[in-house]
Motif scaffolding. Structure first.
Motif, PDB file in Angstrom:
ATOM      1  N   UNK A  97       0.804  -1.222   0.000  1.00 30.35           N
ATOM      2  CA  UNK A  97       0.000   0.000   0.000  1.00 30.35           C
ATOM      3  C   UNK A  97       0.837   1.271   0.000  1.00 30.35           C
ATOM      4  N   UNK A  98       2.097   1.197   0.438  1.00 34.41           N
ATOM      5  CA  UNK A  98       2.942   2.392   0.440  1.00 34.41           C
ATOM      6  C   UNK A  98       3.116   2.959  -0.968  1.00 34.41           C
ATOM      7  N   UNK A  99       2.950   2.112  -1.970  1.00 35.89           N
ATOM      8  CA  UNK A  99       3.105   2.569  -3.362  1.00 35.89           C
ATOM      9  C   UNK A  99       2.121   3.690  -3.687  1.00 35.89           C
ATOM     10  N   UNK A 100       0.958   3.681  -3.037  1.00 32.46           N
ATOM     11  CA  UNK A 100      -0.055   4.703  -3.301  1.00 32.46           C
ATOM     12  C   UNK A 100       0.460   6.111  -3.026  1.00 32.46           C
ATOM     13  N   UNK A 101       1.452   6.242  -2.157  1.00 27.89           N
ATOM     14  CA  UNK A 101       1.972   7.555  -1.795  1.00 27.89           C
ATOM     15  C   UNK A 101       2.787   8.196  -2.907  1.00 27.89           C
ATOM     16  N   UNK A 102       3.154   7.420  -3.913  1.00 26.93           N
ATOM     17  CA  UNK A 102       3.945   7.986  -5.006  1.00 26.93           C
ATOM     18  C   UNK A 102       3.216   9.130  -5.700  1.00 26.93           C
ATOM     19  N   UNK A 103       1.891   9.032  -5.792  1.00 24.60           N
ATOM     20  CA  UNK A 103       1.120  10.099  -6.437  1.00 24.60           C
ATOM     21  C   UNK A 103       1.204  11.402  -5.650  1.00 24.60           C
ATOM     22  N   UNK A 104       1.322  11.281  -4.335  1.00 22.37           N
ATOM     23  CA  UNK A 104       1.298  12.465  -3.474  1.00 22.37           C
ATOM     24  C   UNK A 104       2.687  13.060  -3.260  1.00 22.37           C
ATOM     25  N   UNK A 105       3.700  12.207  -3.059  1.00 27.04           N
ATOM     26  CA  UNK A 105       5.007  12.736  -2.673  1.00 27.04           C
ATOM     27  C   UNK A 105       6.113  12.424  -3.664  1.00 27.04           C
ATOM     28  N   UNK A 106       5.756  11.908  -4.846  1.00 27.99           N
ATOM     29  CA  UNK A 106       6.779  11.733  -5.866  1.00 27.99           C
ATOM     30  C   UNK A 106       7.440  13.067  -6.174  1.00 27.99           C
ATOM     31  N   UNK A 107       8.754  13.075  -6.292  1.00 25.36           N
ATOM     32  CA  UNK A 107       9.458  14.348  -6.418  1.00 25.36           C
ATOM     33  C   UNK A 107      10.586  14.329  -7.455  1.00 25.36           C
ATOM     34  N   UNK A 108      11.090  13.156  -7.832  1.00 19.77           N
ATOM     35  CA  UNK A 108      12.260  13.098  -8.696  1.00 19.77           C
ATOM     36  C   UNK A 108      11.840  12.680 -10.095  1.00 19.77           C
ATOM     37  N   UNK A 109      11.831  13.633 -10.998  1.00 16.82           N
ATOM     38  CA  UNK A 109      11.395  13.377 -12.365  1.00 16.82           C
ATOM     39  C   UNK A 109      12.484  13.846 -13.332  1.00 16.82           C
ATOM     40  N   UNK A 110      13.500  13.037 -13.546  1.00 19.99           N
ATOM     41  CA  UNK A 110      14.615  13.470 -14.387  1.00 19.99           C
ATOM     42  C   UNK A 110      14.226  13.637 -15.845  1.00 19.99           C
ATOM     43  N   UNK A 111      14.859  14.619 -16.495  1.00 19.56           N
ATOM     44  CA  UNK A 111      14.687  14.865 -17.931  1.00 19.56           C
ATOM     45  C   UNK A 111      13.237  15.171 -18.295  1.00 19.56           C
ATOM     46  N   UNK A 112      12.513  15.788 -17.385  1.00 22.47           N
ATOM     47  CA  UNK A 112      11.117  16.136 -17.667  1.00 22.47           C
ATOM     48  C   UNK A 112      10.980  17.652 -17.590  1.00 22.47           C
ATOM     49  N   UNK A 113      10.614  18.282 -18.696  1.00 19.91           N
ATOM     50  CA  UNK A 113      10.491  19.730 -18.716  1.00 19.91           C
ATOM     51  C   UNK A 113       9.201  20.180 -18.058  1.00 19.91           C
ATOM     52  N   UNK A 114       8.147  19.439 -18.267  1.00 19.46           N
ATOM     53  CA  UNK A 114       6.844  19.776 -17.722  1.00 19.46           C
ATOM     54  C   UNK A 114       6.518  18.780 -16.616  1.00 19.46           C
ATOM     55  N   UNK A 115       6.371  19.254 -15.393  1.00 18.63           N
ATOM     56  CA  UNK A 115       6.149  18.350 -14.272  1.00 18.63           C
ATOM     57  C   UNK A 115       4.873  17.531 -14.450  1.00 18.63           C
ATOM     58  N   UNK A 116       3.953  17.994 -15.285  1.00 17.80           N
ATOM     59  CA  UNK A 116       2.738  17.228 -15.532  1.00 17.80           C
ATOM     60  C   UNK A 116       3.000  15.987 -16.382  1.00 17.80           C
ATOM     61  N   UNK A 117       4.189  15.955 -17.008  1.00 19.64           N
ATOM     62  CA  UNK A 117       4.549  14.801 -17.827  1.00 19.64           C
ATOM     63  C   UNK A 117       5.477  13.866 -17.037  1.00 19.64           C
ATOM     64  N   UNK A 118       5.096  13.607 -15.809  1.00 19.57           N
ATOM     65  CA  UNK A 118       5.967  12.824 -14.937  1.00 19.57           C
ATOM     66  C   UNK A 118       6.213  11.440 -15.518  1.00 19.57           C
ATOM     67  N   UNK A 119       7.361  10.875 -15.155  1.00 15.13           N
ATOM     68  CA  UNK A 119       7.788   9.616 -15.761  1.00 15.13           C
ATOM     69  C   UNK A 119       7.209   8.409 -15.010  1.00 15.13           C
TER      70      UNK A 119
END
Length: 258
Positions: A233-255
């Protein structure tokens, strides 16, 4: 005869800034460094110009140098009075064969020091916004290997029912089998799963799904090793606290591939 010393060092999970201060010092002082495939080679820049660098990387069914030969070379160079640094990805005592090497060195009366590193099984989920423990989602976690020879002997019912979060190394080849075994032994098919590929590096990608869907999603998105699988269930927190999105110009296009 002067005998040198061997440092068995955890290089961390890939981000070069996650090397420990002590690990960096062992690189700087080394006369010879034996390094593995999954270390960030930027760390080798800390070595002296005259330091000898020996690649010992392992891929499935292919080893640059056999483990027995590595053990022998560590002893050989220490007996020459050299400072030897054995540089391993993650932590040397977490699926890194560091324990085997330390045993061999000790049996040959070679002075040694173990320098722990940050293991990928904790760091990769953290970079994906997934804490392996959380008071509301999971108070226990287990670290396991997904190698074919090991998973046959697992106590699947205990893993399915007794552990909140499972962190699996080297499990991509057997991902579908692992998911099916957990479901068969009582884990909810809708349990959340994340796979983090090349965690903590600029190439990090992640796929999320459930035990029922993750194998298909991973295949569709070509997610292979090296990857860490997190189940719980801890995986569900990725939507809330995910923070590291390398090579992404637009944060809405998270990897994260949903």
């Amino acid at each position: 005869m002067h005998i040198g010393k061997v440092y068995i060092v955890g290089a961390g999970p890939g981000d070069p800034e996650l090397i420990t201060v002590k690990g960096k010092r062992a690189i700087q002082e080394a006369d010879i460094i034996f390094y593995d495939r999954l270390i960030n080679e930027q760390l080798l820049a800390f070595a002296k110009p005259e330091t000898e660098l020996v690649f010992c990387g392992k891929k499935p069914n292919h080893h640059a140098i056999r483990q027995e030969t590595i053990n022998h070379l560590l002893v050989k160079h220490a007996l020459k009075g050299k400072v030897v640094t054995r540089l391993k990805g993650g932590d040397p005592f977490v699926y890194g064969r560091g324990g085997e090497e330390a045993e061999y060195l000790s049996s040959n009366q070679i002075p040694l020091e173990i320098i722990p590193g940050i293991t990928a099984g904790i760091a990769a989920p953290a970079y994906a916004g997934i804490p392996v423990t959380h008071r509301d989602y999971g108070s226990s976690f287990a670290v396991i290997t997904g190698h074919q020879g090991s998973i046959k002997d697992f106590q699947w019912e205990s893993l399915a029912k007794g552990i909140d979060t499972l962190v699996i190394y080297m499990g991509m080849k057997n991902l579908l089998y692992i998911c099916r075994q957990l479901i068969k032994h009582g884990k909810n098919p809708n349990t959340s799963v994340a796979i983090i590929h090349w965690g903590t590096t600029e190439n990090q990608r992640a796929v999320t799904g459930t035990l029922d869907t993750i194998a298909q999603k991973a295949s569709r998105n070509n997610i292979k090793n090296p990857s860490i699988i997190v189940i719980g269930d801890v995986v569900k927190l990725s939507k809330e606290i995910g923070w590291f999105y390398p090579q992404v110009e637009n944060v809405n296009e998270i990897r994260f591939v949903r």
